[in-house]
Design a protein around this motif. Structure first.
Motif, PDB file in Angstrom:
ATOM      1  N   PRO A   1       0.821  -1.223   0.000  1.00  0.00           N
ATOM      2  CA  PRO A   1       0.000   0.000   0.000  1.00  0.00           C
ATOM      3  C   PRO A   1       0.851   1.269   0.000  1.00  0.00           C
ATOM      4  CG  PRO A   1      -0.770  -1.562   1.659  1.00  0.00           C
ATOM      5  CD  PRO A   1       0.551  -2.068   1.170  1.00  0.00           C
ATOM      6  N   PRO A   2       0.229   2.428  -0.297  1.00  0.00           N
ATOM      7  CA  PRO A   2       0.980   3.689  -0.365  1.00  0.00           C
ATOM      8  C   PRO A   2       1.742   4.036   0.909  1.00  0.00           C
ATOM      9  CG  PRO A   2      -1.150   3.957  -1.413  1.00  0.00           C
ATOM     10  CD  PRO A   2      -1.150   2.591  -0.795  1.00  0.00           C
ATOM     11  N   PHE A   3       1.236   3.703   2.082  1.00  0.00           N
ATOM     12  CA  PHE A   3       1.961   3.965   3.329  1.00  0.00           C
ATOM     13  C   PHE A   3       3.308   3.247   3.313  1.00  0.00           C
ATOM     14  CE2 PHE A   3       2.919   2.219   7.598  1.00  0.00           C
ATOM     15  CZ  PHE A   3       3.226   3.407   8.250  1.00  0.00           C
TER      16      PHE A   3
ATOM     17  N   LEU B   1      -1.346   8.363  -6.341  1.00  0.00           N
ATOM     18  CA  LEU B   1      -0.581   7.251  -5.794  1.00  0.00           C
ATOM     19  C   LEU B   1      -1.508   6.103  -5.388  1.00  0.00           C
ATOM     20  CD1 LEU B   1       2.256   6.301  -4.942  1.00  0.00           C
ATOM     21  CD2 LEU B   1       1.801   7.300  -2.685  1.00  0.00           C
ATOM     22  N   MET B   2      -2.629   6.440  -4.765  1.00  0.00           N
ATOM     23  CA  MET B   2      -3.584   5.411  -4.392  1.00  0.00           C
ATOM     24  C   MET B   2      -4.154   4.720  -5.623  1.00  0.00           C
ATOM     25  SD  MET B   2      -5.198   3.771  -1.998  1.00  0.00           S
ATOM     26  CE  MET B   2      -5.107   4.687  -0.455  1.00  0.00           C
ATOM     27  N   ARG B   3      -4.413   5.484  -6.658  1.00  0.00           N
ATOM     28  CA  ARG B   3      -4.945   4.902  -7.892  1.00  0.00           C
ATOM     29  C   ARG B   3      -3.920   3.966  -8.530  1.00  0.00           C
ATOM     30  NH1 ARG B   3      -6.502   9.240  -9.699  1.00  0.00           N
ATOM     31  NH2 ARG B   3      -4.724   9.818 -11.020  1.00  0.00           N
TER      32      ARG B   3
ATOM     33  N   LEU C   1      -3.916   0.656  -6.522  1.00  0.00           N
ATOM     34  CA  LEU C   1      -5.077  -0.184  -6.788  1.00  0.00           C
ATOM     35  C   LEU C   1      -4.991  -0.828  -8.170  1.00  0.00           C
ATOM     36  CD1 LEU C   1      -7.916   2.023  -5.244  1.00  0.00           C
ATOM     37  CD2 LEU C   1      -6.964  -0.113  -4.332  1.00  0.00           C
ATOM     38  N   GLN C   2      -4.523  -0.071  -9.172  1.00  0.00           N
ATOM     39  CA  GLN C   2      -4.384  -0.629 -10.515  1.00  0.00           C
ATOM     40  C   GLN C   2      -3.349  -1.757 -10.527  1.00  0.00           C
ATOM     41  OE1 GLN C   2      -3.421   2.852 -12.824  1.00  0.00           O
ATOM     42  NE2 GLN C   2      -5.567   3.408 -13.156  1.00  0.00           N
TER      43      GLN C   2
ATOM     44  N   GLN D   1      -2.091  -7.376 -11.013  1.00  0.00           N
ATOM     45  CA  GLN D   1      -1.168  -8.452 -10.673  1.00  0.00           C
ATOM     46  C   GLN D   1      -1.831  -9.579  -9.888  1.00  0.00           C
ATOM     47  OE1 GLN D   1       1.819  -8.690 -11.892  1.00  0.00           O
ATOM     48  NE2 GLN D   1       1.570  -6.734 -12.942  1.00  0.00           N
ATOM     49  N   VAL D   2      -2.784  -9.244  -9.033  1.00  0.00           N
ATOM     50  CA  VAL D   2      -3.407 -10.273  -8.200  1.00  0.00           C
ATOM     51  C   VAL D   2      -4.562 -10.941  -8.915  1.00  0.00           C
ATOM     52  CG1 VAL D   2      -4.649 -10.694  -6.052  1.00  0.00           C
ATOM     53  CG2 VAL D   2      -2.682  -9.175  -6.071  1.00  0.00           C
ATOM     54  N   VAL D   3      -5.502 -10.153  -9.423  1.00  0.00           N
ATOM     55  CA  VAL D   3      -6.682 -10.716 -10.077  1.00  0.00           C
ATOM     56  C   VAL D   3      -6.380 -11.077 -11.525  1.00  0.00           C
ATOM     57  CG1 VAL D   3      -9.085 -10.309 -10.695  1.00  0.00           C
ATOM     58  CG2 VAL D   3      -8.176  -9.387  -8.545  1.00  0.00           C
ATOM     59  N   GLY D   4      -5.767 -10.146 -12.251  1.00  0.00           N
ATOM     60  CA  GLY D   4      -5.497 -10.395 -13.660  1.00  0.00           C
ATOM     61  C   GLY D   4      -4.571 -11.568 -13.885  1.00  0.00           C
ATOM     62  N   HIS D   5      -3.562 -11.730 -13.028  1.00  0.00           N
ATOM     63  CA  HIS D   5      -2.604 -12.831 -13.166  1.00  0.00           C
ATOM     64  C   HIS D   5      -2.945 -14.004 -12.266  1.00  0.00           C
ATOM     65  CE1 HIS D   5       0.766  -9.973 -14.807  1.00  0.00           C
ATOM     66  NE2 HIS D   5      -0.343  -9.966 -15.539  1.00  0.00           N
TER      67      HIS D   5
END
Length: 394
Positions: free
Chosen positions: A79-81, A233-235, A238-239, A244-248
């Motif tokens: 995440p961004p943090f 940065l948040m966008r 999420l992209q 990477q997680v769902v698409g792959h």
């Protein structure tokens, strides 16, 4: 310092625990002593973190695929943090030793998790620590050894959570546990499920609800602040995460990954399957009050791990000792038989989760079934016994 053995354990029980634990340690390492396993797993996740450090040092953004080299095809999806923490580290003195520090922390954390959880959940004695460590290493097709090899930063977070349980279980002081879960949630949002432990471990947990609310707010702020102050940065995060997680289809070794990879054996869609699985786990958690407090904490820890829809094998290793404590507690007739019960249950569960695993996403069917059977079996066994009367720590 040597730990004294529990005087209630017979020599036979101590010998059984030591023997099973040592055998499981040998078996677990044998699972990975192949050139292919070593080549593909050793420090597998470390390049994703080191790549982010190197990208920041070169003025690039690790969220953008074209700007960072990815070893093993693994992206930086923190995440961004965490993105901001890595950016600070890349421009500080820690950069030169970052990879080495993470490897050392991974090894220490991989040892701390089974030692702390075995002592807290299985009971006193060196034999129980050996047994718990062996089961941690071998369960879920060698999840503990897998954890040591891949060097994921989540292992350090799990160790902090496990260590935070020490004052919580012994003295009823949950502050360090709340702090550890808040930090872990800032790194990985699904770690928030561990707040179930302080909220449901004790019957009178009103103060824990207040502390948990503050800790949740602190963790949520690490997501809300970038959303408001750095929406781009948040966008990007999420992209990257979705791609990477769902698409792959990097969906882990839990039920969600199993149904996604092989939907023939389940009548529901992947998301619906995980929702139903989570409902069963949460329902079982609400039925845990009849269990002895230590067994109750073990059940809640196991549930917290399996509520993560994308749980990997390094996540499942955190559930190993709690699973053993939960099932062995239900199987033991009394305190004096607990050592033998723990040894027998460890051997049986390790055999099931190794022999019937195929090192494939479909293993998630097996692991989810084991978790549900353990949880509901412990609840049913507790119904046949009188309710525990052990007072919680002051």
């Amino acid at each position: 310092m040597t730990l004294p053995d529990d005087p209630r354990d017979s020599p036979l029980a101590q010998a059984a625990m030591l023997a099973v634990g040592l055998v499981l340690l040998v078996v677990s390492w044998r699972l990975f002593l192949t050139p292919h396993a070593i080549a593909t797993l050793y420090e597998r996740d470390l390049p994703a973190y080191q790549g982010a450090i190197d990208a920041f040092a070169a003025g690039r953004d690790p969220y953008l695929p074209a700007q960072v080299k990815r070893a093993h095809g693994l992206p930086f999806i923190a995440p961004p943090f965490v993105w901001m923490l890595y950016r600070l580290a890349a421009h500080g003195p820690i950069r030169a030793v970052f990879g080495n520090l993470l490897m050392v922390a991974d090894v220490i954390a991989s040892a701390a998790i089974p030692v702390a959880l075995s002592r807290l959940l299985l009971g006193p004695g060196a034999a129980r620590i050996v047994l718990g460590t062996g089961f941690f290493a071998a369960a879920f097709l060698g999840s503990g050894v897998f954890t040591v090899l891949v060097a994921n930063n989540g292992t350090v977070l799990y160790a902090l959570i496990a260590l935070g349980l020490i004052p919580a279980e012994r003295e009823g002081r949950w502050l360090w546990f709340h702090a550890a879960v808040a930090l872990a949630t800032a790194f990985k949002p699904f770690y928030a499920a561990f707040w179930l432990v302080p909220l449901l471990a004790d019957r009178e947990a009103r103060s824990q609800w207040r502390t948990a609310a503050l800790a949740v707010a602190a963790a949520a702020a690490t997501y809300a602040a970038p959303l408001i102050l750095a929406p781009r940065l948040m966008r990007e995060w999420l992209q990257t995460l979705v791609t990477q997680v769902v698409g792959h289809e990097r969906l882990g070794d839990n039920l969600l990954g199993a149904v996604t990879a092989d939907p023939r054996h389940f009548p529901l869609s992947p998301l619906a399957a995980h929702a139903a699985f989570s409902a069963v786990l949460l329902g079982g958690s609400l039925m845990l009050p009849r269990l002895e407090r230590r067994q109750r904490i073990a059940g809640l820890l196991m549930v917290a791990v399996f509520l993560n829809p994308r749980a990997m094998r390094y996540d499942l290793s955190m559930a190993a000792v709690p699973l053993l404590a939960l099932v062995a507690g239900a199987a033991a007739r009394d305190v004096r038989s607990s050592g033998l019960a723990q040894a027998a249950v460890a051997a049986a569960l390790a055999a099931v989760t190794i022999v019937f695993s195929h090192d494939a996403p479909a293993d998630g069917y097996l692991y989810a079934a084991v978790a549900v059977a353990a949880l509901l079996g412990a609840v049913l066994a507790a119904r046949r016994r009188p309710a525990p009367t052990t007072p919680r720590p002051a």
